[in-house]
Design a protein around this motif. Structure first.
Motif, short mmCIF file in Angstrom:
data_model
loop_
_atom_site.label_atom_id
_atom_site.label_comp_id
_atom_site.label_asym_id
_atom_site.label_seq_id
_atom_site.Cartn_x
_atom_site.Cartn_y
_atom_site.Cartn_z
N LYS A 87 0.82 -1.22 0.00
CA LYS A 87 0.00 0.00 0.00
C LYS A 87 0.86 1.27 0.00
N ILE A 146 4.08 -0.39 -5.38
CA ILE A 146 3.52 -0.44 -6.73
C ILE A 146 4.65 -0.47 -7.76
N GLN A 147 5.65 0.40 -7.55
CA GLN A 147 6.80 0.43 -8.47
C GLN A 147 7.57 -0.89 -8.43
N LYS A 188 5.95 -3.65 -10.32
CA LYS A 188 6.10 -3.46 -11.77
C LYS A 188 7.54 -3.61 -12.24
#
Length: 382
Positions: A198, A203-204, A207
């Protein structure tokens, strides 16, 4: 009985890319109502268990960012704390702070309200790294704010640093330590980056777009941290904390000593009467519950004897002094050897623990793999 009080301020003017604490953007939030609700939660809790608050030693304002509040809001918050929490035995009253929003007016409000220790989130003295992690301050903000704090009267100032940051080199880390130590502050904290769910970094990372240092480089950075602090006479008293004599964080020691403390605010955690608890996190829900006369509890857990034993070792071994035989026996009525008679010798043979007549502590080697050592103290493993 609560040795300490933690008060959570969940508001930020900027959300850092690594932060997973309960926080929201300051704008359009019911900040004044939240402060009133904090006062009400303190009142309700102290009324329910007054005996738990007679010997409070420390208060800690955390976040979020307490200094996101205006000077007037800070004054209101501190007045409510003084109204509801007995302060006669408080030795240390800390507030977290951001260098670029801590005005002289806010510093004066904090100091006049009883705060006597500042913990500033500096993280790095490399401007490019600061931008990568979502920080908005500059080195000039740090220097100016520290000087302003001293001018107001603060003598106990700590800064937080971070290593293992995306793209960070050893040269950048050494530079940050050099700049930090040049400030000649009484206390420093330094943490390796942990990519938490979170967060923007998570998130990076998911990915494949987060360029983290290797585990070996991060370990080398920790080694350089310990050696550099020691060379400058700043002693390591906990895995991530360093201080000149007499300036160790009393509040954090409460956690590492596995003693009880109260937690107030949205998403705050506490440990009272043998029960660990957490509050609801959504701010509006928190305000609603408190103003209706309820403690805003999300969950409670009565800590078992085995859990207390485990926590004593997990937390106590974070301290350089480790866990003493005396404090263990005083708390549990039995010796460490009677509980961990197999685990401790094994860890000694592996070079991760050392023991003597005083107690048990991590070796230098053990500090690099602290979490692995702590896991070995689970009762079921023993």
């Amino acid at each position: 009985m609560a040795r300490g009080v933690y008060i959570h301020i969940p508001f930020c003017h900027q959300i850092c890319n690594y932060c997973d604490f309960n926080k929201v953007f300051f704008k359009n939030q019911p900040v004044d109502e939240y402060i009133e609700a904090l006062g009400r939660e303190m009142e309700l809790t102290v009324e329910q268990m007054p005996e738990a608050f007679v010997n409070v030693e420390t208060i800690f304002l955390g976040g979020g960012t307490p200094t996101a509040l205006s000077a007037t809001q800070i004054e209101k918050l501190l007045a409510l704390i003084a109204k509801h929490i007995p302060l006669s035995n408080v030795k240390e009253f800390s507030s977290e702070a951001n260098p670029d929003e801590l005005t002289v007016e806010k510093l004066q409000a904090l100091f006049n309200g009883g705060v006597n220790r500042l913990s500033m989130g500096v993280q790095s003295f490399d401007q490019d790294l600061l931008k990568k992690i979502g920080r908005t301050h500059s080195n000039e903000h740090v220097y100016r704010t520290i000087q302003n704090a001293k001018d107001v009267g603060f003598t106990n100032i700590s800064i937080d640093l971070m290593y293992g940051l995306p793209g960070q080199t050893m040269e950048q880390w050494r530079h940050t330590l050099e700049k930090a130590l040049a400030l000649k502050l009484p206390h420093y904290s330094a943490y390796s980056l942990i990519v938490e769910p979170k967060t923007i970094f998570y998130i990076q990372y998911a990915k494949g777009k987060l360029n983290l240092p290797t585990e070996d480089l991060e370990a080398d950075m920790y080694g350089v941290l310990m050696d550099t602090m020691e060379a400058h006479g700043v002693h390591q008293y906990e895995i991530s904390n360093f201080a000149h004599e007499g300036f160790e964080s009393t509040h954090n020691k409460i956690y590492w000593d596995n003693d009880e403390y109260a937690g107030f605010g949205a998403g705050a955690h506490g440990y009272l009467r043998g029960v660990r608890y957490s509050n609801v996190a959504p701010i509006k829900k928190y305000i609603e519950l408190v103003m209706e006369g309820h403690r805003p509890l999300l969950q409670e857990h009565s800590v078992t004897k085995d859990e207390k034993l485990e926590e004593q070792m997990f937390l106590g071994l974070r301290k350089s002094a480790g866990v003493t035989h005396g404090e263990f026996e005083q708390k549990f009525g039995q010796s460490m050897a009677s509980v961990y008679g197999e685990t401790i010798p094994k860890l000694q043979r592996e070079g991760l623990l050392e023991t003597d007549a005083q107690g048990v502590r991590l070796t230098r080697k053990g500090r690099f793999v602290g979490n692995e050592v702590f896991q070995r103290f689970l009762i079921e493993d023993e």
